[in-house]
Structure formats: C-alpha cells, structure tokens
Design an enzyme around this catalytic site. Structure first.
Site, short mmCIF file in Angstrom:
data_model
loop_
_atom_site.label_atom_id
_atom_site.label_comp_id
_atom_site.label_asym_id
_atom_site.label_seq_id
_atom_site.Cartn_x
_atom_site.Cartn_y
_atom_site.Cartn_z
N ASN A 9 -9.32 -1.21 2.83
CA ASN A 9 -9.04 -2.34 3.72
C ASN A 9 -9.90 -2.14 4.95
OD1 ASN A 9 -7.98 -4.23 5.46
ND2 ASN A 9 -5.98 -3.23 5.66
N LYS A 11 -10.36 -4.03 7.44
CA LYS A 11 -9.83 -4.65 8.66
C LYS A 11 -10.95 -5.38 9.42
CE LYS A 11 -6.12 -1.30 8.61
NZ LYS A 11 -5.11 -0.55 9.35
N HIS A 96 0.09 -7.70 5.18
CA HIS A 96 -0.20 -6.47 5.93
C HIS A 96 0.60 -6.46 7.24
CE1 HIS A 96 -2.24 -3.32 8.13
NE2 HIS A 96 -2.68 -2.89 6.97
N GLU A 98 -0.13 -5.63 10.12
CA GLU A 98 -0.85 -6.17 11.28
C GLU A 98 -0.78 -7.69 11.30
OE1 GLU A 98 -4.46 -3.99 10.54
OE2 GLU A 98 -3.38 -2.14 10.95
N GLU A 168 3.35 0.70 2.98
CA GLU A 168 2.67 1.22 4.15
C GLU A 168 3.67 1.35 5.30
OE1 GLU A 168 -1.84 0.29 3.83
OE2 GLU A 168 -0.86 -1.40 4.80
N GLY A 174 -2.99 4.14 10.78
CA GLY A 174 -3.96 4.38 11.85
C GLY A 174 -3.50 5.38 12.88
N SER A 214 -2.84 6.40 6.93
CA SER A 214 -3.52 7.66 7.23
C SER A 214 -3.80 8.50 5.98
CB SER A 214 -2.75 8.46 8.28
OG SER A 214 -2.62 7.70 9.47
P1 PGA Z 1 -5.11 3.57 7.70
O1 PGA Z 1 -4.74 2.04 7.35
O2 PGA Z 1 -5.56 4.20 6.41
O3 PGA Z 1 -6.22 3.46 8.72
O4 PGA Z 1 -3.88 4.21 8.24
C1 PGA Z 1 -4.10 1.69 6.15
C2 PGA Z 1 -3.85 0.21 6.14
O5 PGA Z 1 -3.45 -0.35 7.17
O6 PGA Z 1 -4.06 -0.48 5.11
#
Ligand code: PGA
Length: 253
Positions: A9, A11, A96, A98, A168, A174, A214
């Site tokens: 992803n 982003k 997601h 976000e 997630e 993140g 992460s």
């Molecule tokens: P990350 O993000 O691996 O940077 O923690 C995962 C995601 O949000 O899909």
C-alpha cells in the site's frame, strides 16, 4: 487452499516517475526470483495505468487504494471503480483506517464502495482493525466484528469469495509497533470464525486474511508462520524494493 498474499500500500507517496521506477525494479526482482505467494501493489490512482504497463500481470497484481461510492457523474475529484478497472488494475483497498479516520468513511459508505468494486470485477482488500483505546478496553473483537457486519454481511457467499481481509490494528500502523504474532493469530482466528458463522465453513477456509501494521522483513516470517495469517498488507516497507521483496521472501523456506 486459500491464497498467500503480500500486498503493498503505497499510500500518498512517490511521484509518477518514482512509482514507475519502483514497479519496474520490483517486476525485475520477482522475474529473477519468483515469489511463493501472490504479490499485489496498490498505488495512487494517477500511477495505475503507467504501472500496469511495466508489470508482468502474471507475476504482480495491481490495485488502487480507494474508489468512489458512486457509479459516475457530477462528483468532482472522485474516481470510480469502473475507472480503476479500466487502468488494468484488478484490486482495490477499501476501508483503510486512514480513510475511515481522516475522510469520514462510514460502514455504510464502505458498503457502497464494496458493492461497486465487486460489480466492476475488482477484488477488494477490505481493512478492519481497532484503535489503541479499543484494544486497551479489550473491545477489539466487537469492533472488528461490527466493521465486518456493517460493510460486508449483505454480500452473497459468491460475492464474498472476491474479498480479501486485512487486519490492521490502528496502533500498529506506521508506528513501528507491530502486533505480536500471537495477537495477530488470535484476531485472525476470531475473524475466520466470524466469517464461518455468517458465510459458512468453506468461505471461512478460503478467505485470505492479511496482517498489516509495521510489517518488516525482520518480523514477517514469524507473523506469516501463524496458521490463520495468510500474508501482509505493507505500507512503509513497500516503498523500497529490497524491503518489500524481503517480506515476500518470508514465504520461502
Ligand atoms: P505500515 O502500514 O506497514 O506502514 O504500518 C500498513 C498499512 O497501513 O496498510
């Protein structure tokens, strides 16, 4: 047998040239050393058509990170599921955290998006997960169950076969703070049993459930070794070919 999947992803990272360069590099790396799992990269909308041109579609799937909850028309700035599909993409990430947190995407909106994505022949990577306060209050199971119920439980079993789930935990995205392999396994098993109750044992057995938050080359192997973890949804570590390939290689003995 359900699929093992590592999905990236991106982003809101990488301009068009950088994105095409990363996709080209990854395609070459996986051509030279074939993966033991399905690999998908999900990119910003503007990258899709160009990235589709440099990927071997038999080796790497392509997806968007979102799509509209409307079919077409006067929705300035939106991108429809049909438009995503027309780029050559086969997948779309929906739900997601976000999108839920920063863009107000409710279960109801996500339900529309899921329906339109499926109607347009896209496979949906549907994200679910609790925030830290919910985990601390031990409410993670009810939160995740409500997310599943709110957006996916009106699907038929046939439609559900085109859903990939991604657990997630928001506190792990993140942050560098990964769920332990045991925490991931416990939740994935709960998700699978929730799916079994609703869609039946076969649907539950067949659905791939990815872990996200992460995930790195150094922890992927331990997490993927758990019986209910079928791969990962990777943010930060998907932005460097070597890191992403390191996670893909976690599926190798
Ligand atoms: P990350 O993000 O691996 O940077 O923690 C995962 C995601 O949000 O899909």
């Amino acid at each position: 047998m359900r699929k093992k999947i590592v999905a990236g992803n991106w982003k809101m990272n990488l301009n068009l040239q950088e994105g095409v360069a990363l996709a080209t590099e990854l395609n070459a790396a996986l051509t030279a050393d074939k993966p033991n799992c399905d690999v998908v990269i999900c990119t910003p909308f503007i990258h899709l058509a160009s990235v589709a041109n440099v990927l071997d579609a038999n080796l790497i799937g392509l997806g968007a990170e979102n799509c509209a909850d409307k079919v077409s028309g006067a929705y300035t700035g939106e991108v429809s599921a049909a438009m995503v599909k027309s780029t050559g993409a086969q997948y779309v990430i929906l739900g997601h955290s976000e999108r839920r947190a920063y863009y107000g995407e409710t279960a109801e909106i996500l339900k529309e998006k899921v329906n339109l994505a499926l109607a347009n022949g896209l496979k949906v990577i549907f994200c679910i997960g609790e925030v830290l306060e919910e985990r601390e209050a031990e409410k993670q199971n009810e939160v995740v169950k409500a997310q599943l119920e709110g957006s996916l439980f009106d699907l038929t079993a046939e439609q559900f076969s085109n859903i990939i789930l991604a657990y997630e935990p928001v506190w792990a995205i993140g942050t560098g703070k990964t769920a332990t392999a045991e925490q991931a396994e416990e939740m994935h098993a709960f998700i699978r049993s929730t799916i079994a109750d609703k869609f039946g044992a076969e649907a539950a057995e067949n659905v791939s459930i990815l872990y996200g938050g992460s995930c790195k080359p150094s922890n992927a192997k331990e997490i993927f070794a758990k019986p209910n973890v079928d791969g990962g949804l990777i943010g930060g570590a998907a932005l460097k070919c070597a890191d992403f390939k390191g996670i893909i290689d976690a599926w190798k003995a």
